[in-house]
Design an enzyme around this catalytic site. Structure first.
Site, mmCIF file in Angstrom:
data_model
loop_
_atom_site.group_PDB
_atom_site.id
_atom_site.type_symbol
_atom_site.label_atom_id
_atom_site.label_comp_id
_atom_site.label_asym_id
_atom_site.label_seq_id
_atom_site.Cartn_x
_atom_site.Cartn_y
_atom_site.Cartn_z
ATOM 1 N N ASP A 1 -16.725 1.166 -2.016
ATOM 2 C CA ASP A 1 -15.666 0.185 -1.599
ATOM 3 C C ASP A 1 -16.691 -0.656 -0.632
ATOM 4 O O ASP A 1 -16.812 -0.575 0.535
ATOM 5 C CB ASP A 1 -14.773 0.786 -0.652
ATOM 6 C CG ASP A 1 -13.575 -0.392 -0.339
ATOM 7 O OD1 ASP A 1 -13.974 -1.662 -0.523
ATOM 8 O OD2 ASP A 1 -12.739 -0.014 0.299
ATOM 9 N N SER B 1 0.662 -1.271 -0.005
ATOM 10 C CA SER B 1 0.152 0.080 0.002
ATOM 11 C C SER B 1 0.871 1.284 -0.025
ATOM 12 O O SER B 1 0.327 2.235 -0.276
ATOM 13 C CB SER B 1 -0.976 0.049 1.265
ATOM 14 O OG SER B 1 -1.919 -0.950 0.982
#
Length: 646
Positions: free
Chosen positions: A351, A327
């Site tokens: 999401d 990430s």
């Protein structure tokens, strides 16, 4: 009458013989004169030089090797003088018998014999080789008393390289070792051949290798008059050696030592850079090794221990270890979207906790984050947001944007051995595969690139360089370790010239959008607990990268995996966020979540650099066990910490 004719004939034959003999004598004399003229006139200078060389000998004077210092003047590499017991194998009739005899008066261990045998194989036995080093005065006296028994053996005073802090910073500093046959052949083919006469050691790794030309110095010579037996009679002339120059580094070795201690027995790498100029402040690779082992020729036992260890201590993980960035890659994906005008920062993406593409389901947060814009997607690390962004951009667009940032590229740092890693593209896949069907890039392969997985594999140096470039608003400096050079004779200090910086043309507005999101990570995201109470504002991104691929429907469970199969813990950050003075990237191998293992180390680095604080012993112990968030205990002042070898 007949007798008279016989006498006359005999007289003619005699006269002919006399004439022939005279001509032979004249010819021989002429040849002798011609030879003398040739030698005295035409070859006068050459023969005079040969005669002089038979009368004189030129002895090289090996220069003292230059020092290596950190940015604060701490000595990282120096020299010391010691006596060595040396054997010239070509002058010894029975080598084993000679060594056995020496062992009766001076301690010679089995490892000394093994090292001597290896050195003899490398040098073909024509040079003086050490069988024992660092002799005591008592040992020198004992040998000297019985020296007559050992032709071809002598005690010599030599300078040895020393690394006072041992393992600290070993991958960056490097080490020297005896010149091998390959290096000798290379030197003989170069302009430096004369400068290496009499030299037995050369830089093998790190700064010692990269700045060999400066550190080595200039070899001097002594011209000696010799007797017919070759013994020195008197010194005719002398040209002193010029010591090597002192190389002053950008490293803060106390910071380096602190980070290495924070890692403990864990594996990993950290690179810290000053984003204002590209200076490398710390370059950590764990585990480390002791460069002092290599100076005199490492013995087989230590070499096998280093070379066969599953932890690979000789691997410079900062330059040669490649990992998925996880990430920590997301902020750069966001910059790509903004710079290329492909996604508005205010665009909200749902999401739900997963992302469906091409008949596959890619996981995100458990339960999902709901609607996220770019800021929240970075702050809370939404995989779904960046899966979809990766697909929108496409592999080649991602490649073209990330390449100037240094991902998958040689950064040009002044250390050898740097690897490129992998920044995937369709051209890259076609190049590495031989089978036609394997050359094709499948759209599903792009999905994982958006979250720093898939084929992405970069070094911590590349990630730290990209972080520093983002921190300063888009100017990429060449990372470097050498700061200045001090002349050993004049004492003059000259800065090491660096390559010009490159402006990547980032929009200040776009940089601000990403920076604010990274600040939010440490204020209300995954880095909140670690940076609680910090008197400065930092910007960062945690990352967790897979060490091994799992099946599509297999959920990650660290307890069910072998240690080396568990996820890596990463963190990339800079501080202060408003005017960055330090940027870093680090990985703790197989340590799990970035916020648990990597981010706490970054917090201590920032506290050291910005506040002059050194963690308490209690805090350091907790960090080593991945049981710390914000610092605990009373921090110590950096200036109160003494530097000693571990």
């Amino acid at each position: 009458m007949t007798e008279l004719r016989n006498v006359e004939a005999e007289a003619r034959r005699f006269r002919i013989r006399v004439v022939v003999l005279g001509l032979v004598v004249l010819l021989a004399f002429g040849l002798l004169v011609a030879r003398l003229v040739f030698l005295q006139v035409h070859r006068h200078e050459d023969l005079a030089d040969q005669a002089e060389s038979n009368r004189t000998a030129v002895v090289p004077i090996v220069p003292n090797r230059g020092l290596i210092l950190d940015r604060n003047g701490v000595v990282l590499a120096t020299n010391y003088s010691a006596y060595t017991l040396e054997i010239t194998p070509s002058k010894v009739d029975n080598l084993e018998q000679t060594i056995d005899g020496l062992a009766e008066i001076i301690e010679i261990q089995h490892r000394d014999r093994r090292r001597f045998k290896r050195l003899m194989e490398e040098t073909k036995g024509f040079e003086s080789l050490p069988i024992r080093t660092r002799l005591s005065d008592e040992e020198v006296a004992r040998f000297t008393a019985q020296r007559y028994r050992f032709p071809g053996v002598d005690v010599k005073a030599r300078l040895f390289r020393s690394y006072p802090l041992g393992e600290v910073g070993s991958h960056a500093i490097g080490y020297i070792g005896r010149i091998n046959q390959v290096e000798k052949a290379r030197i003989q083919d170069s302009e430096d051949e004369a400068n290496y006469r009499g030299t037995e050691y050369i830089g093998k790794l790190g700064i010692e290798q990269s700045y060999e030309g400066l550190l080595h110095g200039t070899t001097g010579v002594e011209q000696m008059e010799t007797s017919a037996g070759g013994r020195a009679v008197r010194k005719l002339d002398s040209f002193p050696a010029t010591p090597g120059q002192t190389v002053m580094l950008t490293l803060d070795i106390k910071l380096q030592k602190m980070v290495e201690e924070l890692y403990g027995e864990r594996r990993g790498a950290l690179v810290a850079i000053d984003p204002r100029n590209g200076e490398v402040l710390a370059l950590v690779s764990k585990p480390t090794f002791d460069p002092n082992l290599f100076v005199e020729g490492i013995d087989a036992e230590n070499w096998n221990a280093l070379n066969t260890s599953v932890d690979k201590p000789l691997l410079n993980r900062a330059l040669r270890g490649t990992y998925p960035p996880g990430s920590t890659y997301k902020p750069f994906m966001a910059m790509a979207a903004l710079q290329l005008g492909r996604r508005s920062p205010s665009l909200v993406i749902n999401d739900p906790g997963f992302y469906n593409y091409g008949g596959r389901t890619f996981r995100s947060h458990e339960g999902g984050l709901g609607g996220v814009d770019m800021h929240r997607a970075i702050q809370f690390s939404s995989n779904t947001y960046f899966y979809s962004l990766g697909v929108e951009l496409g592999v080649d667009t991602i490649h073209d944007f990330m390449k100037p940032l240094g991902f998958g590229q040689i950064t040009g740092i002044d250390l050898g051995g740097e690897v490129r890693g992998v920044l995937p593209s369709t051209a890259w896949k076609r190049q590495i595969n031989k089978r036609a069907e394997a050359k094709r890039w499948f759209p599903g392969e792009t999905v994982s690139l958006g979250i720093g997985q898939g084929y992405n594999n970069f070094t911590m140096l590349q990630l730290a360089l990209a972080e520093a470039t983002l921190a300063n608003g888009g100017t990429r400096y060449r990372p470097h370790l050498a700061k200045a050079v001090r002349d050993s004779v004049t004492g003059a200090v000259a800065q090491v010239e660096q390559a010009p910086a490159e402006n990547l043309g980032f929009s200040p507005k776009n940089v601000e959008i990403v920076r604010n999101a990274l600040v939010a990570v440490n204020k209300g995201g995954t880095g909140t607990r670690v940076f609680a109470g910090a008197p400065y504002t930092s910007a960062g991104k945690t990352g967790t990268a897979q060490a091994v691929s799992l099946g599509q429907n297999v959920r990650y469970n660290a307890r069910l995996l072998e240690e080396h199969q568990r996820d890596h813990s990463l963190f990339a950050a800079f501080a202060p966020a408003e005017e960055p003075q330090i940027a870093l990237a680090l990985i703790v191998e197989n340590a799990g979540f970035g916020a648990a293992s990597a981010a706490p180390i970054a917090r201590r680095v920032f506290d050291y650099w910005l506040l002059g604080q050194y963690p308490s012993e209690e805090d350091m112990a907790a960090v080593r066990k991945s049981q710390a968030s914000a610092p605990m205990g009373k921090p110590r002042r950096v200036e109160d910490i003494a530097l000693t070898a571990p």
